[in-house]
Design a protein around this motif. Sequence first.
Motif, PDB file in Angstrom:
ATOM      1  N   ALA A  55      -8.272   0.250 -18.627  1.00 60.59           N
ATOM      2  CA  ALA A  55      -8.566   0.049 -17.212  1.00 60.59           C
ATOM      3  C   ALA A  55      -8.531  -1.423 -16.813  1.00 60.59           C
ATOM      4  CB  ALA A  55      -9.927   0.652 -16.891  1.00 60.59           C
ATOM      5  N   GLY A  56      -8.108  -2.278 -17.716  1.00 58.81           N
ATOM      6  CA  GLY A  56      -8.143  -3.717 -17.452  1.00 58.81           C
ATOM      7  C   GLY A  56      -7.363  -4.109 -16.205  1.00 58.81           C
ATOM      8  N   GLU A  57      -6.161  -3.589 -16.099  1.00 59.33           N
ATOM      9  CA  GLU A  57      -5.316  -3.967 -14.960  1.00 59.33           C
ATOM     10  C   GLU A  57      -5.890  -3.423 -13.647  1.00 59.33           C
ATOM     11  OE1 GLU A  57      -2.637  -5.733 -12.715  1.00 59.33           O
ATOM     12  OE2 GLU A  57      -3.084  -6.127 -14.829  1.00 59.33           O
ATOM     13  N   ASP A  58      -6.413  -2.203 -13.700  1.00 62.06           N
ATOM     14  CA  ASP A  58      -7.049  -1.625 -12.511  1.00 62.06           C
ATOM     15  C   ASP A  58      -8.214  -2.510 -12.062  1.00 62.06           C
ATOM     16  OD1 ASP A  58      -5.302   0.420 -12.764  1.00 62.06           O
ATOM     17  OD2 ASP A  58      -6.701   1.795 -13.737  1.00 62.06           O
ATOM     18  N   LEU A  59      -8.980  -2.950 -13.037  1.00 59.17           N
ATOM     19  CA  LEU A  59     -10.133  -3.789 -12.737  1.00 59.17           C
ATOM     20  C   LEU A  59      -9.706  -5.082 -12.045  1.00 59.17           C
ATOM     21  CD1 LEU A  59     -13.167  -4.103 -13.014  1.00 59.17           C
ATOM     22  CD2 LEU A  59     -12.832  -4.976 -15.332  1.00 59.17           C
ATOM     23  N   ARG A  60      -8.651  -5.669 -12.551  1.00 59.52           N
ATOM     24  CA  ARG A  60      -8.147  -6.905 -11.965  1.00 59.52           C
ATOM     25  C   ARG A  60      -7.719  -6.691 -10.517  1.00 59.52           C
ATOM     26  NH1 ARG A  60      -3.974  -9.766 -10.576  1.00 59.52           N
ATOM     27  NH2 ARG A  60      -2.578  -7.985 -10.787  1.00 59.52           N
ATOM     28  N   LYS A 114     -11.225  -5.414 -27.050  1.00 58.91           N
ATOM     29  CA  LYS A 114     -10.543  -4.907 -25.856  1.00 58.91           C
ATOM     30  C   LYS A 114     -11.076  -5.625 -24.615  1.00 58.91           C
ATOM     31  CE  LYS A 114      -8.240  -1.057 -27.357  1.00 58.91           C
ATOM     32  NZ  LYS A 114      -7.040  -0.423 -26.872  1.00 58.91           N
ATOM     33  N   ASN A 115     -12.396  -5.761 -24.552  1.00 57.35           N
ATOM     34  CA  ASN A 115     -13.006  -6.440 -23.416  1.00 57.35           C
ATOM     35  C   ASN A 115     -12.511  -7.871 -23.282  1.00 57.35           C
ATOM     36  OD1 ASN A 115     -14.446  -4.257 -22.614  1.00 57.35           O
ATOM     37  ND2 ASN A 115     -16.451  -5.207 -22.778  1.00 57.35           N
ATOM     38  N   ALA A 116     -12.197  -8.481 -24.402  1.00 59.87           N
ATOM     39  CA  ALA A 116     -11.679  -9.841 -24.357  1.00 59.87           C
ATOM     40  C   ALA A 116     -10.333  -9.870 -23.622  1.00 59.87           C
ATOM     41  CB  ALA A 116     -11.532 -10.394 -25.771  1.00 59.87           C
ATOM     42  N   ARG A 117      -9.594  -8.778 -23.738  1.00 63.19           N
ATOM     43  CA  ARG A 117      -8.319  -8.705 -23.004  1.00 63.19           C
ATOM     44  C   ARG A 117      -8.577  -8.548 -21.517  1.00 63.19           C
ATOM     45  NH1 ARG A 117      -5.563  -4.192 -24.676  1.00 63.19           N
ATOM     46  NH2 ARG A 117      -4.566  -4.408 -22.660  1.00 63.19           N
ATOM     47  N   HIS A 119     -11.139  -9.674 -20.043  1.00 58.36           N
ATOM     48  CA  HIS A 119     -11.616 -11.011 -19.722  1.00 58.36           C
ATOM     49  C   HIS A 119     -10.438 -11.920 -19.343  1.00 58.36           C
ATOM     50  CE1 HIS A 119     -14.916 -14.086 -20.605  1.00 58.36           C
ATOM     51  NE2 HIS A 119     -13.894 -14.777 -20.169  1.00 58.36           N
ATOM     52  N   GLU A 120      -9.416 -11.915 -20.164  1.00 59.82           N
ATOM     53  CA  GLU A 120      -8.242 -12.745 -19.901  1.00 59.82           C
ATOM     54  C   GLU A 120      -7.578 -12.376 -18.574  1.00 59.82           C
ATOM     55  OE1 GLU A 120      -6.799 -15.488 -21.039  1.00 59.82           O
ATOM     56  OE2 GLU A 120      -8.682 -15.551 -22.156  1.00 59.82           O
ATOM     57  N   LEU A 121      -7.471 -11.070 -18.334  1.00 62.03           N
ATOM     58  CA  LEU A 121      -6.834 -10.583 -17.110  1.00 62.03           C
ATOM     59  C   LEU A 121      -7.585 -11.056 -15.861  1.00 62.03           C
ATOM     60  CD1 LEU A 121      -5.860  -6.913 -18.066  1.00 62.03           C
ATOM     61  CD2 LEU A 121      -4.305  -8.783 -17.521  1.00 62.03           C
ATOM     62  N   LEU A 122      -8.905 -11.173 -15.991  1.00 62.98           N
ATOM     63  CA  LEU A 122      -9.721 -11.494 -14.815  1.00 62.98           C
ATOM     64  C   LEU A 122      -9.839 -12.993 -14.554  1.00 62.98           C
ATOM     65  CD1 LEU A 122     -12.603  -8.920 -15.453  1.00 62.98           C
ATOM     66  CD2 LEU A 122     -10.710  -8.720 -13.824  1.00 62.98           C
ATOM     67  N   ARG A 123      -9.536 -13.796 -15.555  1.00 63.29           N
ATOM     68  CA  ARG A 123      -9.754 -15.234 -15.462  1.00 63.29           C
ATOM     69  C   ARG A 123      -9.124 -15.852 -14.196  1.00 63.29           C
ATOM     70  NH1 ARG A 123      -8.948 -19.211 -18.093  1.00 63.29           N
ATOM     71  NH2 ARG A 123     -10.915 -20.019 -18.876  1.00 63.29           N
ATOM     72  N   ASP A 136      -8.179 -25.802 -16.641  1.00 63.54           N
ATOM     73  CA  ASP A 136      -9.206 -26.705 -17.151  1.00 63.54           C
ATOM     74  C   ASP A 136     -10.094 -25.972 -18.145  1.00 63.54           C
ATOM     75  OD1 ASP A 136     -11.095 -28.539 -17.698  1.00 63.54           O
ATOM     76  OD2 ASP A 136     -11.958 -28.627 -15.681  1.00 63.54           O
ATOM     77  N   ARG A 137      -9.796 -26.160 -19.409  1.00 62.92           N
ATOM     78  CA  ARG A 137     -10.517 -25.439 -20.460  1.00 62.92           C
ATOM     79  C   ARG A 137     -11.949 -25.963 -20.632  1.00 62.92           C
ATOM     80  NH1 ARG A 137      -9.313 -20.518 -22.523  1.00 62.92           N
ATOM     81  NH2 ARG A 137      -7.178 -20.137 -21.875  1.00 62.92           N
ATOM     82  N   ALA A 138     -12.237 -27.103 -20.038  1.00 61.63           N
ATOM     83  CA  ALA A 138     -13.582 -27.667 -20.187  1.00 61.63           C
ATOM     84  C   ALA A 138     -14.558 -27.061 -19.181  1.00 61.63           C
ATOM     85  CB  ALA A 138     -13.537 -29.187 -20.010  1.00 61.63           C
ATOM     86  N   ASP A 139     -14.027 -26.316 -18.216  1.00 62.26           N
ATOM     87  CA  ASP A 139     -14.882 -25.667 -17.222  1.00 62.26           C
ATOM     88  C   ASP A 139     -15.280 -24.284 -17.724  1.00 62.26           C
ATOM     89  OD1 ASP A 139     -16.128 -24.521 -15.097  1.00 62.26           O
ATOM     90  OD2 ASP A 139     -14.624 -25.096 -13.618  1.00 62.26           O
ATOM     91  N   PRO A 140     -16.543 -24.090 -18.089  1.00 66.36           N
ATOM     92  CA  PRO A 140     -16.945 -22.816 -18.694  1.00 66.36           C
ATOM     93  C   PRO A 140     -17.350 -21.778 -17.665  1.00 66.36           C
ATOM     94  CG  PRO A 140     -18.798 -24.302 -18.690  1.00 66.36           C
ATOM     95  CD  PRO A 140     -17.679 -25.014 -17.966  1.00 66.36           C
ATOM     96  N   ARG A 141     -17.327 -22.120 -16.379  1.00 70.74           N
ATOM     97  CA  ARG A 141     -17.901 -21.219 -15.374  1.00 70.74           C
ATOM     98  C   ARG A 141     -17.174 -19.881 -15.298  1.00 70.74           C
ATOM     99  NH1 ARG A 141     -17.684 -24.005  -9.976  1.00 70.74           N
ATOM    100  NH2 ARG A 141     -15.717 -24.773 -10.831  1.00 70.74           N
ATOM    101  N   VAL A 142     -15.849 -19.932 -15.394  1.00 65.98           N
ATOM    102  CA  VAL A 142     -15.091 -18.689 -15.296  1.00 65.98           C
ATOM    103  C   VAL A 142     -15.459 -17.748 -16.443  1.00 65.98           C
ATOM    104  CG1 VAL A 142     -12.790 -17.673 -15.304  1.00 65.98           C
ATOM    105  CG2 VAL A 142     -13.187 -19.839 -14.125  1.00 65.98           C
ATOM    106  N   ASP A 143     -15.388 -18.270 -17.665  1.00 64.20           N
ATOM    107  CA  ASP A 143     -15.718 -17.440 -18.824  1.00 64.20           C
ATOM    108  C   ASP A 143     -17.159 -16.967 -18.767  1.00 64.20           C
ATOM    109  OD1 ASP A 143     -13.218 -17.535 -19.938  1.00 64.20           O
ATOM    110  OD2 ASP A 143     -13.622 -19.334 -21.115  1.00 64.20           O
TER     111      ASP A 143
END
Lengths: 182, 182
Positions: A55-60, A114-117, A119-123, A136-143
Amino acid sequence: MRAEVAAIAGDLMLERGYERTTVEDICAAAEISRSTFFRYFPSKEDALFGLTLDAGEDLREALVARPDSETPWTAMRRALDPLIEKYEADDERVRLLTRLVVTTPALLARHQEKNARWHELLRAEVSRRLGADPDDRADPRVDALVGASLACVHAALTAWTTGERPGVKLSVILDRAMDAIA
Amino acid sequence: MRAEVAAIAGDLMLERGYERTTVEDICAAAEISRSTFFRYFPSKEDALFGLTLDAGEDLREALVARPDSETPWTAMRRALDPLIEKYEADDERVRLLTRLVVTTPALLARHQEKNARWHELLRAEVSRRLGADPDDRADPRVDALVGASLACVHAALTAWTTGERPGVKLSVILDRAMDAIA
DNA sequence: TCAAATCTGGTACTGTGTCTCATGTTTGGA
DNA sequence: TCCAAACATGAGACACAGTACCAGATTTGA
């Protein structure tokens, strides 16, 4: 055919637990060879997850569809609605399988992979909503935001599956979980 | 002895990656037998985690020590301070090993399994602070709060380890992560 | 009907983790 | 000094997941 094997695998695992069900057991019950099993599923865990479509893509897409006026947290909560509804609509078997996943370390680990995938889709979308630099990998807010949301989903699923049979609705449990934080 | 083998294992894994380092490789480099290796470490992953002492109990005590006037979220943030300081004080090697863990699915899965143990340790105190029934499995707030906090830690560690060398302090990154949510 | 593509099963292999058994090697008395 | 119990180590066999390769069967389409 794939679905049939997955169903048999689910039966066996619900009956004897995940570790105590070998691939050979599943093959014997489904009357296929080990070769064929691994042609259907990349791993033993996937014989279970194969049932629940990804459901990752649906969620996005659901998240993208939320108005910009909503905070990222609220938008995430609303984007989760269709997924939650799907869980609630499914029969008791799905709830038992979900419990099996949540309570079996090896399965839980794969589930979080799976959830990590997801996660990537939603970033990207969360990043846009925060007005952050997506690279900007130093910004942790998204993750942090995505990770915390998924942690709430996990908390809700745990409560829902381990609780009594005619329990509180999953959507209400998720509300409680997410409201407790933001 | 155990520490020595763990150090050698870390060296090999940093050099060739986790999957491409077999237990036999480690045994050969450390001049021990496979039997002895598995007597030291229950699994290959643990040869890496054996280095970092388990901080779960420290974390719990730090949380208990926070005043009741703080919200659970703030108390969690403050309780994490000693752990964060430890990461910051450690040398570059620890940062590289942490990055290896965060970027290797198999290691990440095991790491989150460890975090699940921390999670359990923290449940009682968070539950008390929320005024919740510790045995009420239908209340997801405790798991949500703890899970979200640990998700923030993970987000911060990811940003910290994958960023440039003289980057932002980990404590600042964690502040950003946790402030983004609550 | 033929031929290519696909599905299936068999076999052998690598790697992790468990178990048992046989050697040492240390330790602590008598 | 000697003996014995406790302990650490190594060797081998084993179970299981997952991969690779090959051979035979079945389907599909021209």
